[in-house]
Structure formats: C-alpha cells, structure tokens
Design a protein around this motif. Structure first.
Motif: not given
Ligand code: PEP
Length: 255
Positions: A11-20, A25-27, A47-50
């Motif tokens: 499992a990756g924990n992206w923490k508070m990183n990445k805009t949508r 792009a990362l996924i 949450f905002t990226n889910i």
C-alpha cells in the motif's frame, strides 16, 4: 499457517501530496507495475484525489484508499469524513492511526479503536498502524508498547474483525527518516504482533491477519524485508510517490 495463504498487501501512503492532475499522472505510471503482480496493490491518497484515482484504476486490480476516517456516522465533526462517505467515493482501504496522526492530530488508541470499528462496519479494509518511538526501542520496551497498542486498538473486537484488518508495523523512528528497521527487527516485531493477536483473539485470526512493515521501505531494501516469514507486505510513504520505485517494491512482493 503458511505465509503464502495470507494476503500480501503493498500500500502506498501518498500523505498530503499530489494535485488531481498529478495524481492521475502518477497512478497511470503505477498501473503497469500492478498488472499480474501476484499481490494486492493499494494507494491511499488525499481525500480530494480519491475519485480521480478510482476512475483512473477502473479495469485494474488496484485498490484505492484514504488516510483517515471518523468513527461517527454523521454530525458536528468539522473537517472529518465518515466511513460511509468514503465508501461512496469508491475507496476500499483506509489508513488509521498513522504515527503522523497520533503525533500531530491527537489520535489515541481509543480513537483508533473506534475508527477501525467504524471502517469495518462500513466494509472498508482498515490499515491500522502501530509502532514504537525511538526512545521506547532504546529503553527496551518495544514488545510492551506493541502489545499495549494491539490490545487497546482491538479492544472489544471479534476474531473475524481482527482478521479483516491489515496491521502496519511502523517503527516511528523509521518513518520518513531513511532509517529502515533491519529485516530481523521488522520480522521480529511483526511476529510479536501476531503472537499478541493469537493470545487475545485466537490462533486462526493470528495466522490469517496481514501484517505489513512500514518505514523507509524502498526499491533496494524491499525484497529482504518482505522475505521475512511474518512480513506480509508494506506500507510505503516516500517511495510510493515514485512509480519506478513503488513498482520495484510491488515486484519484490509478488515473487
Ligand atoms: C508511511 O508514511 O507510512 C511511511 C512508511 O513513510 P516512509 O516510507 O516515507 O518512511
């Protein structure tokens, strides 16, 4: 019980990183590494990226998760998100009790217990984090600390609920520090967690529960850590933000 019969979860924990757009792009870069990997791959995103990531992983086996959940169903809890709200977004996993939440946001074993319970009731898979502080390891009380956390975090749980939870052993001194536990330290602590569960919730639950290691796991050290008989995967922070590194860890887990 044979390790092969337990689910290995990376499992990756992206923490508070990445805009949508960055999350998309990362996924997209991670997807090829997860295909046919032989282990469960999850990414726990802000949450905002889910929804963006849930949409992007359609047609793959990658699971999406959050990094926190509240224990109440609804109400005056400004800034919080309920388990049902997470389910509605398509999230299937949720990290609970991460040391950063314990350290910066007043998370306690009591609230971890309630959050894990709520997550399970909603059908989410909780990734429940436990781990000792540096001074606790140096004082020789790691065993005591882990036993206390497992006892309190799973207080009042049925064996079936324990089994459905993923436990992440994360020595706090190894998170984001570049200091990794040795594979022996990781294996020993994960084994200890399993033995505490056997004592409190029965051997069947202990044999079936997935226990991950987390703490500066990377492309270079993953294979050795994951080879430990009681280490069933990893919770990965920094290295999960680099697709190639995360891909190497997935590969190591699938072997
Ligand atoms: C984590 O955030 O759970 C973690 C293990 O971070 P890192 O891999 O960066 O140490």
């Amino acid at each position: 019980m044979n390790k092969d019969l337990r689910k290995t979860v990376i499992a990756g924990n992206w923490k508070m990183n990445k805009t949508r757009p960055e999350a998309k792009a990362l996924i997209d870069e991670i997807k090829p590494f997860a295909a046919g990997s032989g282990c469960e791959v999850a990414v726990c995103v802000p949450f905002t990226n889910i929804e963006t990531v849930v949409e992007a992983v359609k047609g793959t086996d990658i699971k999406v998760g959050a990094q926190n959940v509240h224990f109440e169903k609804s109400g005056a809890f400004t800034g919080e998100i309920s388990a049902d709200m997470l389910v509605e977004t398509g999230a299937e996993y949720v990290i609970i009790g991460h040391s950063e939440r314990r350290q910066y946001f007043g998370e306690t074993d009591e609230t971890v217990n309630k959050r894990v319970k709520a997550a399970l009731a909603a059908g989410l898979v909780p990734i429940m984090c436990v781990g000792e502080l540096l001074w606790e390891r140096e004082a020789g009380i790691t065993e005591e600390v882990l036993a206390r956390q497992i006892k309190l975090d799973f207080a009042g749980f049925a064996a079936g609920e324990v089994k459905r939870t993923v436990i992440a052993y994360e020595p706090v001194w190894a998170i984001g520090t570049g200091k990794t536990a040795t594979s022996e330290q990781a294996g020993e602590a994960c084994g200890l967690i399993r033995s505490v569960i056997a004592k409190l919730h029965g051997k069947a639950a202990a044999d079936a529960v997935t226990v991950q290691y987390g703490g500066s796991m990377n492309a270079k050290n993953a294979a050795e850590l994951l080879a430990q008989p009681d280490v069933d995967g990893g919770l990965i922070g920094g290295a999960s933000l680099k697709a190639a590194d995360f891909g190497e860890i997935i590969k190591a887990a699938g072997k």
